[in-house]
Scaffold this active site. Structure first.
Site, short mmCIF file in Angstrom:
data_model
loop_
_atom_site.label_atom_id
_atom_site.label_comp_id
_atom_site.label_asym_id
_atom_site.label_seq_id
_atom_site.Cartn_x
_atom_site.Cartn_y
_atom_site.Cartn_z
N GLU A 24 -0.81 6.29 -1.59
CA GLU A 24 -1.03 6.91 -2.90
C GLU A 24 -1.56 5.91 -3.93
OE1 GLU A 24 2.06 9.58 -4.21
OE2 GLU A 24 2.27 10.44 -2.21
C1 LIG Z 1 2.30 6.06 6.56
C2 LIG Z 1 1.03 6.38 5.88
C3 LIG Z 1 0.83 7.64 5.34
C4 LIG Z 1 -0.38 7.95 4.73
N1 LIG Z 1 -0.61 9.22 4.29
C5 LIG Z 1 -1.86 9.57 3.86
C6 LIG Z 1 -2.19 10.93 3.58
O1 LIG Z 1 -1.37 11.83 3.68
N2 LIG Z 1 -3.46 11.22 3.22
C7 LIG Z 1 -4.42 10.25 3.09
O2 LIG Z 1 -5.56 10.58 2.75
N3 LIG Z 1 -4.12 8.94 3.33
C8 LIG Z 1 -2.88 8.59 3.73
N4 LIG Z 1 -2.58 7.27 4.01
C9 LIG Z 1 -3.58 6.26 3.76
C10 LIG Z 1 -3.21 5.35 2.60
O3 LIG Z 1 -3.39 6.03 1.40
C11 LIG Z 1 -4.09 4.09 2.74
O4 LIG Z 1 -3.43 3.29 3.70
C12 LIG Z 1 -4.30 3.38 1.45
O5 LIG Z 1 -5.16 4.11 0.66
C13 LIG Z 1 -4.91 1.99 1.66
O6 LIG Z 1 -6.02 2.06 2.49
P1 LIG Z 1 -6.11 1.07 3.75
O7 LIG Z 1 -4.81 1.09 4.46
O8 LIG Z 1 -7.31 1.41 4.54
O9 LIG Z 1 -6.26 -0.36 3.12
P2 LIG Z 1 -7.60 -1.09 2.72
O10 LIG Z 1 -8.39 -0.29 1.77
O11 LIG Z 1 -8.26 -1.57 3.96
O12 LIG Z 1 -6.99 -2.33 1.94
C14 LIG Z 1 -6.32 -3.40 2.62
C15 LIG Z 1 -5.71 -4.30 1.56
O13 LIG Z 1 -6.72 -4.78 0.69
C16 LIG Z 1 -6.43 -4.42 -0.66
N5 LIG Z 1 -7.67 -4.11 -1.35
C17 LIG Z 1 -8.60 -3.17 -1.03
N6 LIG Z 1 -9.60 -3.17 -1.91
C18 LIG Z 1 -9.32 -4.13 -2.82
C19 LIG Z 1 -9.98 -4.63 -3.99
N7 LIG Z 1 -11.12 -4.11 -4.42
N8 LIG Z 1 -9.40 -5.62 -4.69
C20 LIG Z 1 -8.21 -6.15 -4.30
N9 LIG Z 1 -7.55 -5.74 -3.20
C21 LIG Z 1 -8.10 -4.74 -2.47
C22 LIG Z 1 -5.50 -3.22 -0.56
O14 LIG Z 1 -4.69 -3.07 -1.70
C23 LIG Z 1 -4.70 -3.57 0.67
O15 LIG Z 1 -3.67 -4.46 0.32
C24 LIG Z 1 -1.38 6.95 4.62
C25 LIG Z 1 -1.15 5.67 5.14
C26 LIG Z 1 0.01 5.38 5.79
C27 LIG Z 1 0.19 4.03 6.41
#
Ligand SMILES: Cc1cc2nc3c(=O)[nH]c(=O)nc-3n(C[C@H](O)[C@H](O)[C@H](O)COP(=O)(O)OP(=O)(O)OC[C@H]3O[C@@H](n4cnc5c(N)ncnc54)[C@H](O)[C@@H]3O)c2cc1C
Length: 644
Positions: free
Chosen positions: A427
């Site tokens: 979120e």
């Molecule tokens: C258990 C679980 C439930 C979930 N449920 C849903 C759901 O119901 N619906 C849905 O759509 N998604 C869902 N998600 C997805 C979740 O919202 C994403 O994991 C989240 O948005 C982060 O994306 P990512 O994991 O790909 O991280 P990434 O975007 O790959 O980021 C990796 C790291 O880099 C950091 N980062 C990224 N960009 C930047 C930047 N510009 N500057 C500084 N730091 C940065 C992030 O904060 C993070 O720490 C779920 C994920 C999990 C694990």
């Protein structure tokens, strides 16, 4: 390792997509927005909006049923089996737990946002997996965007099903579109006869996806030409999970929330009726972001439920456990943890309840308060869980089942920790929340004065910006140097008045500091994430302090004098953190840290990784004795091909 896709958005495209989806206007007031502009608008949140007693009474029968249900739920079994039984889900359906906020005319309970978050707090105090089931459905699943953007026809069609417990999910994330939705690959193309869209793509980590009847799916519709430039369009659709072509490819499992119904969802030529589009073509990302504005108010309240439970566990254990001749709670190191836990839990509740109360106010713009609530409460809650584990010592690390097997109470701190951690990621991760808040915090200055400090602006642009900004800054800037906090004021807050005066002074200081940062760094400020993040952290602490004081004041009026002590301690501690953030504002080590990080990423410090086992992945890559990781990958591919 997965191949890098070729069609990832550039940084500019990513920003353009995010900007296009951003709500650029401020239709209503916001305490936090004013705060970042150096203006302490206490009147926007004080007196604390009173509890609606009639609503509390209306919610009582449901809350009583929910509490009785939670009392008997076996959360250890849910955690162990990774399943929530159909009987439990049916019981939740029968009491209306899937339609808490859906209006009565559609068969829901018709309760308020406040009642909803209190229900989620109650559930989380025992079981995170159940919260995820209910909250993914109601905070971000179909009911929330349907309420905000659905047509009357759509509401009539879907709300009654949702209220009865047709579970729903929110599908935004994809393999390459996590924090950055510009990389979205799922497509929706309108059929030639205009009756339906054809949906193709794959969504990752979709909570409730494996159990859902309905999904909100964000997908790319054909690009549009705006001002001569092709613009990516993202649209939102309500999709029936049993439609031909919808498939759960994997059920995913995690560190915690073991019974999360989360999956990879694949859509292959799925026909989605054209009248299932929400709000209109190209509005899907904005819809997702607006949905999350209110949707993410659940998580802060849910964190409060977890924090209160940890406080209870720590309090009881610190009194009971005797080491070195006295209860561990009397040793100063543990005592300090307990005091901080109590003060921070109070601040968390103040933030969660105030933000939800403001969200219910007609016309109030909640997006910054909600983002701070999500970020601050998840981080403070995580520290509380960590401290509880430390206070419980070895028993904190031991599973509840193991504790019970040897005759001790099965206190689930280990499960709580596993379940809690994801709150800092989903979120809107902590980093993305800080970026989002920072973007809004500097918006006013950037709109007015950016061209003055931008070396790339033409003289005409500079002059035009100067003409616009001089009248504003001529009054705004001097006003950041003087204010009520310099005088005896806020007397009605009694012992807390000194903190209110500090907040007023520091709000002006923050406003000035952000303005100075823009003048000093110009366009480079955008890249100095840590300068922006420190500003955000100061703003968040100031909001937390104000929320705590305003809540304490409200509680005093109701006869609870204890809260003042907690608010006071919280403010004292927050002031120390704020002072540190100001001291480090330009980060004396920021450049050095960034430089070293780049060198680490370049592999220059790979020598430091000598002496470790590198085959830590399931499909591990064996480095060859004298070869590189890539050699080993190739070797493995050969092995695999050979086996086939
Ligand atoms: C258990 C679980 C439930 C979930 N449920 C849903 C759901 O119901 N619906 C849905 O759509 N998604 C869902 N998600 C997805 C979740 O919202 C994403 O994991 C989240 O948005 C982060 O994306 P990512 O994991 O790909 O991280 P990434 O975007 O790959 O980021 C990796 C790291 O880099 C950091 N980062 C990224 N960009 C930047 C930047 N510009 N500057 C500084 N730091 C940065 C992030 O904060 C993070 O720490 C779920 C994920 C999990 C694990």
């Amino acid at each position: 390792m997965r191949e890098m896709p070729q069609n990832l958005a550039t940084e500019k495209e990513a920003r353009d997509v995010a900007e296009a989806a951003r709500e650029s206007e401020w239709a209503g007031p916001s305490f936090v927005r004013e705060l970042f502009l150096g203006r302490f608008r206490l009147d926007l949140i004080h007196p604390h909006p009173p509890d609606d007693e009639a609503e509390v009474e209306r919610a009582r029968p449901f809350m009583d049923k929910l509490r009785a249900f939670m009392d008997k739920v076996d959360s250890e079994e849910i955690d162990r089996t990774g399943e929530i039984s159909e009987e439990l889900v049916q019981e939740l359906r029968d009491m209306g737990a899937f339609g808490i906020k859906i209006s009565v005319e559609y068969g829901g309970l018709g309760l308020s946002q406040m009642s909803y978050i209190r229900a989620m707090e109650l559930v989380t105090s025992k079981d995170g997996s159940l919260t995820a089931l209910l909250s993914a459905h109601q905070s971000i699943g179909v009911p929330q965007p349907l309420k905000l953007f659905g047509t009357e026809e759509q509401k009539k069609r879907f709300f009654p099903r949702l209220a009865k417990g047709a579970i729903s999910a929110f599908a935004l994330t994809e393999n390459d579109a996590g924090s950055d939705p510009a990389n979205m690959q799922t497509t929706a193309t309108l059929s030639a006869d205009g009756t339906h869209y054809v949906l193709n793509g794959e969504k990752l980590w979709c909570t409730n996806g494996t159990r859902a009847e309905l999904l909100v799916v964000m997908a790319r519709t054909p690009d549009k030409v705006v001002d001569g430039k092709s613009k990516k369009q993202i649209s939102a659709f309500i999709v029936e999970a049993n439609a031909p072509g919808v498939e759960v490819v994997h059920r995913l499992r995690f560190m915690g929330l073991k019974a999360l119904e989360n999956g990879v969802m694949r859509f292959t030529n799925v026909k989605v009726p054209a009248n299932n589009i929400l709000w209109g073509e190209g509005k899907g990302l904005k819809l997702a972001l607006i949905t999350l504005n209110t949707g993410r108010l659940t998580l802060p309240a849910s964190c409060v439920g977890g924090a209160k439970q940890m406080l209870r566990i720590a309090r009881e254990w610190a009194k009971e456990r005797v080491q070195w001749g006295q209860p561990i709670g009397k040793h100063e190191a543990i005592a300090q943890k307990i005091a901080r836990m109590a003060a921070n839990t109070f601040a968390m509740e103040s933030i969660a309840e105030l933000s939800s109360a403001l969200a219910m106010k007609e016309g109030y713009d909640i997006r910054l308060e909600a983002a701070i609530a999500k970020m601050w409460n998840s981080e403070a809650g995580w520290r509380i869980i960590d401290d509880t584990l430390q206070i419980r010592g070895g028993r904190g690390y031991e599973t509840a089942e193991s504790l019970e097997s040897r005759g001790e109470p099965g206190i689930p701190v280990e499960r709580g920790m596993r379940d809690f951690r994801i709150n800092l990621i989903f979120e809107g991760s902590s980093e993305i929340m800080r970026l989002f808040i920072a973007r809004e915090a500097v918006d006013h200055h950037f709109k007015l004065a950016f061209n003055i400090v931008n070396p790339e602006s033409s003289m005409a642009e500079k002059l035009s910006a100067a003409a616009k900004s001089v009248p504003f800054y001529a009054t705004w800037y001097p006003a950041t140097w003087v204010g009520k906090g310099m005088l005896p004021s806020y007397g009605e807050f009694g012992k807390l008045a000194k903190h209110l005066r500090y907040i007023e002074r520091t709000t002006r200081h923050l406003g000035r500091a952000m303005f100075h940062a823009m003048v000093r760094l110009g366009p480079k400020l955008e890249r100095r994430q840590m300068v922006l993040f420190r500003s955000v952290d100061i703003g968040a602490e100031l909001f937390a302090m104000t929320a705590a004081c305003v809540r304490a004041r409200m509680l005093v009026k109701r006869g609870n004098r204890e809260a003042v002590e907690l608010a006071d301690l919280f403010c004292r501690e927050a002031r120390v953190r704020i002072a540190a953030s100001f001291e480090q504002f330009y980060g004396p080590n920021d450049d050095a840290l960034y430089k070293v990080a780049m060198r680490v990423l370049d592999g220059r410090h790979k020598w430091l990784e000598n002496g470790i086992v590198t085959s830590t992945h399931m499909n591990h890559v064996k480095p060859s004795a004298n070869g590189t990781d890539e050699d080993a990958t190739r070797a493995l591919r050969h092995e695999a091909a050979g086996v086939g």
